[in-house]
Design a protein around this motif. Structure first.
Motif, mmCIF file in Angstrom:
data_model
loop_
_atom_site.group_PDB
_atom_site.id
_atom_site.type_symbol
_atom_site.label_atom_id
_atom_site.label_comp_id
_atom_site.label_asym_id
_atom_site.label_seq_id
_atom_site.Cartn_x
_atom_site.Cartn_y
_atom_site.Cartn_z
ATOM 1 N N SER A 1 -13.352 25.776 58.007
ATOM 2 C CA SER A 1 -13.009 26.651 58.412
ATOM 3 C C SER A 1 -12.781 27.024 60.090
ATOM 4 O O SER A 1 -12.838 27.671 60.681
ATOM 5 C CB SER A 1 -14.365 27.949 58.782
ATOM 6 O OG SER A 1 -14.511 28.474 57.059
ATOM 7 N N TRP B 1 -11.869 32.638 56.900
ATOM 8 C CA TRP B 1 -11.844 32.232 55.364
ATOM 9 C C TRP B 1 -11.001 30.711 55.693
ATOM 10 O O TRP B 1 -10.061 30.617 56.180
ATOM 11 C CB TRP B 1 -10.712 32.180 53.974
ATOM 12 C CG TRP B 1 -11.584 34.718 54.410
ATOM 13 C CD1 TRP B 1 -12.256 34.198 53.684
ATOM 14 C CD2 TRP B 1 -10.858 35.441 54.410
ATOM 15 N NE1 TRP B 1 -13.032 36.451 54.071
ATOM 16 C CE2 TRP B 1 -11.567 36.638 54.004
ATOM 17 C CE3 TRP B 1 -9.506 36.203 55.081
ATOM 18 C CZ2 TRP B 1 -11.437 37.625 54.626
ATOM 19 C CZ3 TRP B 1 -8.782 36.889 55.306
ATOM 20 C CH2 TRP B 1 -9.615 38.101 54.586
ATOM 21 N N PRO B 2 -11.092 29.292 54.800
ATOM 22 C CA PRO B 2 -10.714 28.059 54.742
ATOM 23 C C PRO B 2 -9.463 28.276 54.321
ATOM 24 O O PRO B 2 -8.409 27.661 55.152
ATOM 25 C CB PRO B 2 -11.610 27.441 53.599
ATOM 26 C CG PRO B 2 -12.618 28.037 53.936
ATOM 27 C CD PRO B 2 -12.393 29.260 53.837
#
Length: 348
Positions: free
Chosen positions: A130, A324-325
């Motif tokens: 992230s 969000w990743p």
């Protein structure tokens, strides 16, 4: 463990909170209230927010932030600020702090950026799913230790010979050099006038970036320098050839370092003379002799002339934090495609 967010127009109400955290962090002068408040007053748009994080009643982080485009916020970063206005206590997790702040910002941002961070103050974190760091610039400093002669003899032979030759030329022509250092708050208005006159006579005027005494830049430098001088923490260096002002430095100071914020010189000086380099030599001699500071900081992008004065450089950096990743992976992919298209466009 929470973030509080208020309009940045209320910064004055919470300046004491910022000041206390600044002291606990050991942060440089460029993040002091006396720098940040005039910066916000002159370059803020009204959209900026002030945020602070508390744990058990103790402020552990503070930041000034601003919208940075669709779905994105970042630290408030006008060009006059060498460092992004982000403070955090040592040992705090920058990723967790940034994620927590991003989730409290308006408009459901997907990316939050921390800009122009100094690894001396905040060690560069490792990338995570992230969080991603990016190089910003390399910046130079001079460590002030030992005697000036030892330092000067370690400089390049060409620099030393060139300045010696310039001084001999000035002496033959009967031109006396003079370095003045001013720390008087009442003299800062004139100092900014003088600095603006030098810049407006040079290449920055053509680009439209020169400081003018009565524009936002001029008002910022005057107010900021007056505030620092009120507590004996700023200095203006003026260098003269006889009565002609030929170079200036605007500097702020903290306990350990002196920072050269702005430098200008008279471009009408005859070829073969470098008033800025001559001024820098005499200023360094004084700094080494006084022993007040541990470092001379430049905080601008490393230029060829910096490397004549020091071998010390470090890389400042940005941090992007993603909600969000998957957003980080997408952002990285889009940047790679953009670079590929640019490379193809530039190819012969």
């Amino acid at each position: 463990m929470s973030w509080t967010i208020v309009p940045a127009s209320r910064f004055g109400e919470y300046a004491s909170r910022w000041r206390k955290l600044h002291m606990r962090c050991g942060a440089p002068a460029l993040l002091a209230v006396d720098f940040i408040e005039p910066l916000l007053a002159q370059f803020g748009t009204g959209a900026e927010l002030l945020a602070w994080h508390e744990r058990d009643g103790v402020t552990t982080a503070m930041a000034l932030v601003a919208p940075a485009g669709r779905g994105s916020w970042s630290t408030f970063q006008p060009p006059q600020a060498p460092i992004g206005p982000w403070l955090q206590q040592p040992g705090e997790d920058v990723e967790q702090l940034a994620l927590g702040l991003m989730r409290g910002l308006p408009g459901f941002p997907l990316v939050f950026g921390l800009t122009q961070l100094d690894p001396m103050l905040l060690p560069r974190p490792a990338d995570t799913p992230s969080l991603r760091t990016l190089d910003y610039i390399s910046t130079a400093r001079v460590t002030i230790a030992g005697g000036f002669d030892e330092y000067w003899n370690a400089r390049g032979k060409n620099l030393r010979a060139n300045l010696k030759k310039q001084r001999a030329r000035l002496a033959r022509d009967g031109v006396a050099t003079r370095l003045e250092i001013c720390r008087d708050p009442a003299a800062m208005a004139q100092a900014v006038e003088d600095f603006a006159r030098l810049e407006c006579g040079g290449w920055k005027a053509a680009r439209g970036t020169a400081v003018q005494a009565r524009d936002a830049q001029g008002r910022f430098y005057r107010a900021m320098l007056e505030r620092f001088c009120d507590r004996d923490a700023a200095s203006v260096y003026r260098y003269h050839f006889d009565e002609q002002l030929v170079a200036m430095d605007l500097c702020v100071e903290d306990r350990d370092s002196i920072v050269v914020l702005k430098t200008s010189y008279d471009e009408r000086v005859p070829n073969g003379l470098s008033p800025t380099l001559l001024m820098r030599e005499e200023a360094c001699r004084r700094l080494f002799g006084e022993g007040r500071f541990e470092r001379l900081e430049f905080y601008g992008r490393v230029m060829e002339w910096h490397l004549r004065w020091t071998e010390e450089a470090r890389t400042m950096y940005h941090v992007n934090c993603y909600r969000w990743p998957g957003m980080r992976r997408l952002h990285t992919l889009l940047e790679a495609r953009a670079r590929s298209r640019q490379a193809a466009h530039n190819a012969p």
